[in-house]
Structure formats: structure tokens, C-alpha cells
Design a protein around this motif. Structure first.
Motif, short mmCIF file in Angstrom:
data_model
loop_
_atom_site.label_atom_id
_atom_site.label_comp_id
_atom_site.label_asym_id
_atom_site.label_seq_id
_atom_site.Cartn_x
_atom_site.Cartn_y
_atom_site.Cartn_z
N ARG A 83 0.80 -1.22 0.00
CA ARG A 83 0.00 0.00 0.00
C ARG A 83 0.84 1.28 0.00
N ASP A 84 2.14 1.13 0.10
CA ASP A 84 3.04 2.27 -0.03
C ASP A 84 3.25 2.51 -1.54
N ASN A 143 -5.96 1.11 -4.04
CA ASN A 143 -5.82 0.65 -2.66
C ASN A 143 -4.50 1.07 -2.00
N ASP A 145 -2.20 3.59 0.67
CA ASP A 145 -2.30 4.14 2.03
C ASP A 145 -2.03 5.64 1.97
N SER A 147 -2.37 7.75 4.31
CA SER A 147 -1.86 8.31 5.58
C SER A 147 -0.33 8.49 5.54
#
Length: 207
Positions: A83-84, A143, A145, A147
Motif C-alpha cells: 500500500r506504499d 488501494n 495508504d 496516511s
């Protein structure tokens, strides 16, 4: 695929496919010689047209073949659980590097289709090519990340900037490599340069 061609030993199928991929890539559809294809493949011309009704049918088969291996030997190996964004792009690049080494003729051929198109593709094949582009985009940007991005940055806008940057980079590479034979290119420096750009963008956008 025609049943007679499908019944051939895999090694013979591959020999015919590789000979055709090389000839069409080197000379384009109109100028490609079926005489050269059968010579390189080590078969009679009558047999080529027994397996494929026409030069166009052979060409369309090659497009389908390249889409199949792109889907099963490239896209299927991409880890969408990463997800990075920048780690995923690095992993995708590594998968692509191996794909280029294993299927240079197919990559050469499909690149000419992407760059130049082929007017005689039917709607179904055109739709499949467009769908593959959508799959590729989802593999790269789905999908993720958000954050991981700095709090003072709008992640959605950052995605757009990153995508536009690499689309421009890809277009520049296409122009630089347009008339070159991909079988003779050392791609390692290009991938190293790409990884450097990823590291710069990570520093700019991540916490």
C-alpha cells in the motif's frame, strides 16, 4: 487460436510466434514479409497459412497473445497488497524488468501497437486493449495508504501530480526508444534512474 496451430508442440508454436513478432516489429504490418517469417521459423509458407488464414489473422493473433502474456506474466505478478505507493512502483518496475528480459519480442511488438495503433483491430480487441490500460492503472494506484503522505498535502492531488510526472517520463522514454530494438537495450540504467526519481518524490510527498 486455430486448432492446427494449437496442436503443435509448444516449442514449435513459440518459434513461429517469435519469428512473426520480430518481423512485424521490424517492418510494420504492411512491409512485413511472410516469406521471412517462415524462413526464420523453419516452416513452409503453406503451413503458415494452414495455421492462420491470412497475414492479418496472424497479426491479430499476435496482439491477443501479447495481451495474454501481459495479463498472466506481468500484471498477475504485481503485489497489489503493497500500500506504499513508492514501494509498489519499485516492485512493479522489478517485475517489468524481468518481463522485458523474458519476453523481449512481445514487448517490442506490443510497444509498436501502443505507439502506432492498428486500424484493423475489431471493437472487441480495441475494448480489451483499453481494459488492460485500466487494469494497469489500478495495479499502480489502487488501494494505496494515503496516511503516508504529509499532513499538509492533499493526497488525491499528490496522486495526480505523481501520475502526470511519470506519464511524462514514460512519454519521453517512448520518444527516446522509438526507433530502437528493445532486444539490444540495456534497461538497467533506466530503472536505476526511475528509482532515483521515486526516492526524490518520496522525500517531497511523504512524512
Amino acid at each position: 487460436m486455430s486448432k492446427p496451430f494449437e496442436s503443435l508442440a509448444t516449442s514449435k508454436q513459440q518459434r513461429i510466434i517469435n519469428a512473426a513478432l520480430k518481423e512485424f516489429t521490424d517492418k510494420g504490418f504492411e512491409q512485413a514479409s511472410t516469406n521471412q517469417i517462415v524462413k526464420d521459423a523453419g516452416i513452409g509458407k503453406g503451413m503458415l497459412f494452414y495455421y492462420f488464414n491470412s497475414k492479418k489473422d496472424l497479426y491479430l493473433y499476435l496482439i491477443k497473445y501479447c495481451l495474454d502474456i501481459t495479463e498472466h506474466k506481468y500484471f498477475s505478478l504485481i503485489d497489489a497488497n503493497e500500500r506504499d505507493l513508492f514501494e509498489r512502483l519499485k516492485k512493479i518496475a522489478l517485475v517489468k524488468s524481468e518481463f522485458l528480459k523474458k519476453y523481449p519480442d512481445a514487448m517490442n511488438f506490443i510497444s509498436t501497437i501502443v505507439l502506432n495503433g492498428f486500424e484493423e483491430m475489431d471493437d472487441e480487441l480495441q475494448a480489451r486493449m483499453e481494459a488492460m490500460k485500466g487494469i494497469g492503472y489500478e495495479k499502480m494506484y489502487g488501494n494505496l495508504d494515503e496516511s503516508l503522505f504529509r499532513e499538509d498535502i492533499d493526497a488525491k492531488k499528490a496522486y495526480h501530480l505523481i501520475r502526470w510526472t511519470f506519464a511524462g517520463y514514460e512519454e519521453e522514454l517512448k520518444n527516446r526508444l522509438r526507433d530502437q530494438d528493445m532486444r539490444s537495450i540495456d534497461f538497467e540504467p533506466y530503472f536505476a534512474q526511475f528509482f532515483d526519481y521515486l526516492d526524490v518524490m518520496r522525500t517531497c510527498f511523504y512524512k
